[in-house]
Design an enzyme around this catalytic site. Structure first.
Site, mmCIF file in Angstrom:
data_model
loop_
_atom_site.group_PDB
_atom_site.id
_atom_site.type_symbol
_atom_site.label_atom_id
_atom_site.label_comp_id
_atom_site.label_asym_id
_atom_site.label_seq_id
_atom_site.Cartn_x
_atom_site.Cartn_y
_atom_site.Cartn_z
ATOM 1 N N GLY A 143 45.504 39.607 40.147
ATOM 2 C CA GLY A 143 46.433 38.950 39.221
ATOM 3 C C GLY A 143 46.913 39.888 38.118
ATOM 4 N N GLY A 144 46.739 39.434 36.879
ATOM 5 C CA GLY A 144 47.187 40.234 35.740
ATOM 6 C C GLY A 144 46.514 41.587 35.674
ATOM 7 N N GLY A 372 75.392 62.742 50.466
ATOM 8 C CA GLY A 372 74.979 62.045 49.245
ATOM 9 C C GLY A 372 73.712 62.640 48.678
ATOM 10 C CB ALA A 373 70.660 63.964 50.263
HETATM 11 C C1 HXC Z 1 36.819 33.490 36.080
HETATM 12 C C2 HXC Z 1 36.059 34.940 37.698
HETATM 13 C C3 HXC Z 1 37.382 35.276 38.055
HETATM 14 C C4 HXC Z 1 38.438 34.662 37.319
HETATM 15 C C5 HXC Z 1 36.032 36.380 39.315
HETATM 16 N N1 HXC Z 1 35.260 35.618 38.517
HETATM 17 N N2 HXC Z 1 37.347 36.163 39.056
HETATM 18 N N3 HXC Z 1 35.776 34.050 36.735
HETATM 19 N N4 HXC Z 1 38.115 33.778 36.352
HETATM 20 N N5 HXC Z 1 39.728 34.959 37.565
HETATM 21 C C6 HXC Z 1 33.816 35.580 38.468
HETATM 22 C C7 HXC Z 1 33.209 34.864 39.678
HETATM 23 O O1 HXC Z 1 33.174 33.472 39.470
HETATM 24 C C8 HXC Z 1 31.811 35.482 39.683
HETATM 25 O O2 HXC Z 1 31.069 34.864 38.646
HETATM 26 C C9 HXC Z 1 32.065 36.917 39.237
HETATM 27 O O3 HXC Z 1 33.313 36.898 38.555
HETATM 28 C C10 HXC Z 1 32.163 37.857 40.392
HETATM 29 O O4 HXC Z 1 33.128 37.349 41.312
HETATM 30 P P1 HXC Z 1 32.891 37.384 42.889
HETATM 31 O O5 HXC Z 1 33.934 36.576 43.503
HETATM 32 O O6 HXC Z 1 31.483 37.074 43.203
HETATM 33 O O7 HXC Z 1 33.125 38.940 43.169
HETATM 34 P P2 HXC Z 1 33.779 39.617 44.413
HETATM 35 O O8 HXC Z 1 33.224 39.045 45.677
HETATM 36 O O9 HXC Z 1 33.627 41.086 44.166
HETATM 37 O O10 HXC Z 1 35.331 39.241 44.382
HETATM 38 C C11 HXC Z 1 36.172 39.723 43.360
HETATM 39 C C12 HXC Z 1 37.530 38.984 43.408
HETATM 40 C C13 HXC Z 1 37.257 37.442 43.425
HETATM 41 C C14 HXC Z 1 38.282 39.398 44.660
HETATM 42 C C15 HXC Z 1 38.309 39.450 42.186
HETATM 43 O O11 HXC Z 1 36.369 37.131 42.382
HETATM 44 C C16 HXC Z 1 38.499 36.659 43.246
HETATM 45 O O12 HXC Z 1 39.271 36.495 44.188
HETATM 46 N N6 HXC Z 1 38.711 36.164 42.037
HETATM 47 C C17 HXC Z 1 39.891 35.371 41.733
HETATM 48 C C18 HXC Z 1 41.076 36.259 41.641
HETATM 49 C C19 HXC Z 1 42.282 35.531 41.115
HETATM 50 O O13 HXC Z 1 42.948 34.859 41.895
HETATM 51 N N7 HXC Z 1 42.465 35.612 39.793
HETATM 52 C C20 HXC Z 1 43.453 34.877 39.058
HETATM 53 C C21 HXC Z 1 44.683 35.664 39.080
HETATM 54 S S1 HXC Z 1 45.993 34.903 38.196
HETATM 55 P P3 HXC Z 1 29.503 34.610 38.773
HETATM 56 O O14 HXC Z 1 29.183 33.822 37.554
HETATM 57 O O15 HXC Z 1 29.300 33.881 40.062
HETATM 58 O O16 HXC Z 1 28.892 35.982 38.796
HETATM 59 C C22 HXC Z 1 46.280 35.933 36.938
HETATM 60 C C23 HXC Z 1 47.484 35.602 36.101
HETATM 61 C C24 HXC Z 1 48.372 36.771 35.880
HETATM 62 O O17 HXC Z 1 45.597 36.845 36.721
HETATM 63 C C25 HXC Z 1 49.735 36.571 36.383
HETATM 64 C C26 HXC Z 1 50.413 37.828 36.750
HETATM 65 C C27 HXC Z 1 51.893 37.740 36.805
#
Ligand code: HXC
Length: 477
Positions: A143-144, A372-373
């Site tokens: 994401g961000g 053009g290049a």
């Molecule tokens: C809160 C989060 C989190 C999130 C991960 N965690 N992402 N907590 N908000 N966005 C937490 C998990 O709950 C977990 O907590 C710990 O971090 C580790 O995550 P895992 O999933 O166990 O790790 P991993 O298997 O390495 O996977 C990493 C990951 C996955 C691929 C990043 O966590 C994931 O897909 N997260 C969500 C990604 C996402 O969609 N984010 C939102 C994006 S929107 P615990 O307590 O269990 O240890 C955004 C807005 C911006 O960012 C817009 C842009 C234009």
């Protein structure tokens, strides 16, 4: 996900910042969210270390996300800490370096987290082209946590753990039923070769930090400063290019024979390999090299090369680095894939970037400069300060064979045996650098072995055109 242990935010800062220079800011800041049990999960610093320090003796601002604290996710306070560093960098006119390991917007904080990213993006854009911004990706970022790096100047991934995607494999599977590993979706190999998101890839975190230090060594602290001058060094051994226009060679050998110590820090090496871009030095002065690469696709320009080149030209122009352009290209890649892909619109980005650039710009036509290049690759007409050509250079609207087929279509239909003679005649009459030199499209036809000395003298005399000032931002391409 990868089994390599995370480097850890504090270790990341220690790996990048000079010993004993780090000053932490905001270590006690914590979120005040309560929903989803968050009241019991309030790590000090809110999952990000922020502060000031030196890299090779030069001040920077830095943040490092801690994936062990709430997954490095970004909430309101985490974001405010990063924004403070962005503002610090802007006010102090020093680079900003992000060490990223974050799952993106903290889901539990909802809109407050999204707004946090909004503020960071706005900050990234506000300082773009003013101070260098470098992102080092150390873990799985979503994401961000990938969009902010995309707004910065250089993205470096550590191959062992870094992943970059808008949404991770679990979300992809749930939404589209596509089964893909994290590495396939957003590993360093994919971003280095296919997407072009990664400018540099380190084998591990330590190597990624070394690359960040190298990038900084070519850039000024801000657009209001001069790039750091190093002690001049002799170039690498000179490289000739094959006379046969169909024979390929590696243009990096030519760059090595022009740059101090033969050194080139190539960016996006595996992406759009038909165009080489990177930093080097001539007599100690940092320059940006842009060169057609005959070894890949014969050095044609295409969509990917145009976007890669445009971003690099704008980066150099923003930070006052002169451009040295080595031309050997048969033209733009023709065909329906390129047209449908928007080669008109996207090729125009490179054209725009060169025409807009006000830093010293010198081209050397090594061999082919067609169509053009020829214009796009920093021609005199686009505002190059100097264009040199090697004696074997060929400048024309198109290659001899294609040209003869068009302008002598009727003669060839009547007598195909005349083709070789017509081709030779076209080469002599229309393609030699002498014709371009007469019209001042080429300033001088030079001997290859004097190229480095001429480049050095030309750039020395153009130093006044490097005067530090704000020119423009570094818009993502
Ligand atoms: C809160 C989060 C989190 C999130 C991960 N965690 N992402 N907590 N908000 N966005 C937490 C998990 O709950 C977990 O907590 C710990 O971090 C580790 O995550 P895992 O999933 O166990 O790790 P991993 O298997 O390495 O996977 C990493 C990951 C996955 C691929 C990043 O966590 C994931 O897909 N997260 C969500 C990604 C996402 O969609 N984010 C939102 C994006 S929107 P615990 O307590 O269990 O240890 C955004 C807005 C911006 O960012 C817009 C842009 C234009």
């Amino acid at each position: 996900m990868t089994t390599v242990a995370p480097v850890g935010a504090r270790a990341a800062i220690a790996g990048l910042i000079d010993d004993g220079t780090f000053v932490e800011i905001g270590s006690q800041a914590r979120h005040r969210a309560t929903a989803f049990g968050m009241a019991a999960r309030r790590p000090p610093g809110d999952g990000v270390i922020t502060g000031l320090g030196d890299v090779d003796g030069r001040p920077v601002t830095v943040f490092a996300q801690d994936s062990a604290a709430l997954g490095g996710s970004l909430g309101e306070v985490h974001a405010a800490k990063i924004v403070q560093m962005v503002e610090w960098a802007a006010r102090s006119r020093i680079p900003m370096i992000g060490l990223l390991d974050s799952g993106g917007a903290r889901i539990q904080e909802g809109v407050a987290a999204l707004d946090g990213y909004g503020r960071i993006f706005r900050g990234n854009v506000a300082i773009s082209g003013r101070v260098p911004q470098i992102s080092v990706i150390l873990g799985a970022c979503a994401g961000g946590a990938v969009y902010s790096p995309a707004l910065t100047d250089v993205v470096i991934m550590s191959r062992d753990r870094a992943r970059m995607f808008l949404t991770g494999p679990r979300v992809v599977r749930a939404v589209t039923h596509e089964d893909v590993t994290d590495e396939e979706l957003g590993g360093a190999a994919m971003h280095a070769r296919r997407s072009g998101v990664a400018h540099l890839v380190g084998v591990d975190a330590a190597h990624a930090f070394e690359l960040a230090r190298k990038v900084l060594s070519y850039l000024p602290a801000s657009c209001w400063d001069s790039p750091p001058i190093a002690v001049p060094a002799d170039p690498g051994p000179p490289a000739a290019v094959p006379q046969d226009p169909r024979q390929v060679y590696d243009v990096r050998g030519v760059i090595g024979g022009l740059a101090d110590g033969g050194g080139l820090l190539e960016l996006q090496e595996g992406f759009a390999r038909n165009l080489v871009v990177g930093f080097g030095r001539i007599e100690g002065l940092p320059v940006g090299f842009v060169a057609n690469q005959p070894r890949a696709l014969g050095g044609v320009l295409d969509i990917a090369a145009a976007e890669k080149g445009a971003r690099f030209v704008r980066l150099c122009d923003a930070f006052g680095l002169p451009l040295v352009v080595l031309v050997d290209t048969p033209g733009f890649l023709p065909g329906s894939r390129q047209e449908a892909g928007g080669v008109i619109r996207k090729g125009a980005k490179l054209l725009y970037a060169f025409a807009e650039a006000t830093v010293p710009r010198v081209s050397v036509i090594l061999r082919k400069a067609f169509g053009g290049a020829y214009i796009v690759m920093n021609s005199k007409a686009l505002g190059a300060d100097a264009v040199f050509a090697w004696p074997g250079a060929e400048l024309a609207v198109m290659g001899a064979e294609g040209a003869v087929d068009v302008i002598h279509r009727r003669e060839l239909a009547a007598d195909p045996g005349r083709r070789a003679g017509l081709v030779a005649g076209y080469r002599e009459e229309a393609m030699t650098p002498l014709i371009a030199a007469e019209r001042m499209a080429v300033d001088e036809i030079i001997r290859p072995e004097s190229t480095r000395a001429l480049l050095a003298a030309t750039l020395r005399s153009l130093r006044g055109a490097c005067t530090p000032r704000f020119r423009h931002d570094n818009l993502p391409q």
